[in-house]
Write a protein that holds these residues in place. Structure first.
Motif, PDB file in Angstrom:
ATOM      1  N   GLN A  61      25.814  41.073  41.865  1.00 27.09           N
ATOM      2  CA  GLN A  61      26.144  41.641  43.175  1.00 27.09           C
ATOM      3  C   GLN A  61      26.895  40.618  44.032  1.00 27.09           C
ATOM      4  O   GLN A  61      27.868  40.964  44.714  1.00 27.09           O
ATOM      5  CB  GLN A  61      24.875  42.096  43.881  1.00 27.09           C
ATOM      6  CG  GLN A  61      25.138  42.825  45.169  1.00 27.09           C
ATOM      7  CD  GLN A  61      23.849  43.353  45.793  1.00 27.09           C
ATOM      8  OE1 GLN A  61      22.752  43.053  45.345  1.00 27.09           O
ATOM      9  NE2 GLN A  61      23.995  44.134  46.840  1.00 27.09           N
TER      10      GLN A  61
ATOM     11  N   SER B 166      30.461  40.295  42.615  1.00 27.72           N
ATOM     12  CA  SER B 166      31.204  41.518  42.914  1.00 27.72           C
ATOM     13  C   SER B 166      31.620  41.559  44.382  1.00 27.72           C
ATOM     14  O   SER B 166      32.767  41.885  44.709  1.00 27.72           O
ATOM     15  CB  SER B 166      30.347  42.737  42.571  1.00 27.72           C
ATOM     16  OG  SER B 166      31.009  43.911  42.926  1.00 27.72           O
ATOM     17  N   SER B 167      30.709  41.216  45.263  1.00 31.89           N
ATOM     18  CA  SER B 167      31.001  41.212  46.697  1.00 31.89           C
ATOM     19  C   SER B 167      32.081  40.189  47.044  1.00 31.89           C
ATOM     20  O   SER B 167      32.999  40.478  47.819  1.00 31.89           O
ATOM     21  CB  SER B 167      29.717  40.915  47.473  1.00 31.89           C
ATOM     22  OG  SER B 167      29.974  40.815  48.846  1.00 31.89           O
ATOM     23  N   ALA B 168      31.969  39.001  46.446  1.00 29.43           N
ATOM     24  CA  ALA B 168      32.961  37.961  46.723  1.00 29.43           C
ATOM     25  C   ALA B 168      34.347  38.371  46.234  1.00 29.43           C
ATOM     26  O   ALA B 168      35.344  38.172  46.930  1.00 29.43           O
ATOM     27  CB  ALA B 168      32.534  36.640  46.068  1.00 29.43           C
TER      28      ALA B 168
ATOM     29  N   GLU C 104      35.450  41.428  45.798  1.00 31.48           N
ATOM     30  CA  GLU C 104      35.936  42.514  46.650  1.00 31.48           C
ATOM     31  C   GLU C 104      36.493  41.962  47.965  1.00 31.48           C
ATOM     32  O   GLU C 104      37.539  42.413  48.436  1.00 31.48           O
ATOM     33  CB  GLU C 104      34.822  43.515  46.936  1.00 31.48           C
ATOM     34  CG  GLU C 104      35.294  44.696  47.749  1.00 31.48           C
ATOM     35  CD  GLU C 104      34.217  45.744  47.980  1.00 31.48           C
ATOM     36  OE1 GLU C 104      34.450  46.614  48.830  1.00 31.48           O
ATOM     37  OE2 GLU C 104      33.178  45.693  47.313  1.00 31.48           O
ATOM     38  N   GLN C 105      35.815  40.991  48.552  1.00 25.84           N
ATOM     39  CA  GLN C 105      36.297  40.400  49.799  1.00 25.84           C
ATOM     40  C   GLN C 105      37.648  39.722  49.604  1.00 25.84           C
ATOM     41  O   GLN C 105      38.530  39.817  50.458  1.00 25.84           O
ATOM     42  CB  GLN C 105      35.284  39.397  50.342  1.00 25.84           C
ATOM     43  CG  GLN C 105      34.055  40.042  50.938  1.00 25.84           C
ATOM     44  CD  GLN C 105      33.064  39.010  51.453  1.00 25.84           C
ATOM     45  OE1 GLN C 105      33.257  37.812  51.330  1.00 25.84           O
ATOM     46  NE2 GLN C 105      31.978  39.497  52.036  1.00 25.84           N
ATOM     47  N   VAL C 106      37.809  39.046  48.477  1.00 24.08           N
ATOM     48  CA  VAL C 106      39.073  38.347  48.217  1.00 24.08           C
ATOM     49  C   VAL C 106      40.209  39.338  48.000  1.00 24.08           C
ATOM     50  O   VAL C 106      41.271  39.214  48.603  1.00 24.08           O
ATOM     51  CB  VAL C 106      38.940  37.400  47.000  1.00 24.08           C
ATOM     52  CG1 VAL C 106      40.297  36.877  46.559  1.00 24.08           C
ATOM     53  CG2 VAL C 106      38.008  36.235  47.346  1.00 24.08           C
TER      54      VAL C 106
ATOM     55  N   THR D 134      40.508  42.392  48.880  1.00 24.05           N
ATOM     56  CA  THR D 134      40.814  43.263  50.022  1.00 24.05           C
ATOM     57  C   THR D 134      41.271  42.457  51.235  1.00 24.05           C
ATOM     58  O   THR D 134      41.522  43.043  52.286  1.00 24.05           O
ATOM     59  CB  THR D 134      39.596  44.126  50.397  1.00 24.05           C
ATOM     60  OG1 THR D 134      38.496  43.297  50.723  1.00 24.05           O
ATOM     61  CG2 THR D 134      39.234  45.084  49.281  1.00 24.05           C
ATOM     62  N   SER D 135      41.413  41.150  51.080  1.00 22.09           N
ATOM     63  CA  SER D 135      41.840  40.313  52.192  1.00 22.09           C
ATOM     64  C   SER D 135      43.355  40.441  52.402  1.00 22.09           C
ATOM     65  O   SER D 135      44.092  40.957  51.563  1.00 22.09           O
ATOM     66  CB  SER D 135      41.478  38.844  51.929  1.00 22.09           C
ATOM     67  OG  SER D 135      42.292  38.318  50.899  1.00 22.09           O
ATOM     68  N   SER D 136      43.818  39.961  53.531  1.00 24.91           N
ATOM     69  CA  SER D 136      45.249  40.036  53.853  1.00 24.91           C
ATOM     70  C   SER D 136      46.088  39.218  52.877  1.00 24.91           C
ATOM     71  O   SER D 136      47.265  39.504  52.683  1.00 24.91           O
ATOM     72  CB  SER D 136      45.485  39.570  55.283  1.00 24.91           C
ATOM     73  OG  SER D 136      45.061  38.229  55.450  1.00 24.91           O
TER      74      SER D 136
ATOM     75  N   GLU E 154      47.370  41.561  50.376  1.00 24.72           N
ATOM     76  CA  GLU E 154      47.962  42.776  50.915  1.00 24.72           C
ATOM     77  C   GLU E 154      49.300  43.120  50.259  1.00 24.72           C
ATOM     78  O   GLU E 154      49.599  44.275  50.002  1.00 24.72           O
ATOM     79  CB  GLU E 154      48.138  42.636  52.424  1.00 24.72           C
ATOM     80  CG  GLU E 154      48.266  43.967  53.121  1.00 24.72           C
ATOM     81  CD  GLU E 154      48.092  43.833  54.609  1.00 24.72           C
ATOM     82  OE1 GLU E 154      49.046  44.171  55.319  1.00 24.72           O
ATOM     83  OE2 GLU E 154      47.028  43.369  55.044  1.00 24.72           O
TER      84      GLU E 154
END
Length: 57
Positions: A38, A41-43, A45-47, A49-51, A54
């Motif tokens: 978890q 996965s969270s880390a 996802e944060q990376v 979805t970061s700018s 983009e």
């Protein structure tokens, strides 16, 4: 992930902890594995979805 979990729980077993304590540590393998998955996965996802990512979307 399993190897990492073993690295966390095996040293205690090798130090000849009492059998009940060793069993408790063995029972923690799944929760530790789940928590690590978890966290990763969270880390990730944060990376992604970061700018910084983009322009790759």
């Amino acid at each position: 992930m399993d190897a990492l979990v073993e690295q966390l729980t095996d040293p205690a077993a090798q130090k000849r902890v009492p059998p009940r304590a060793a069993k408790l540590l063995g029972n923690l393998d799944s929760p530790i594995d789940s928590g690590l998955e978890q966290l990763v996965s969270s880390a990730v996802e944060q990376v992604v979805t970061s700018s910084a990512f983009e322009s790759f979307r």
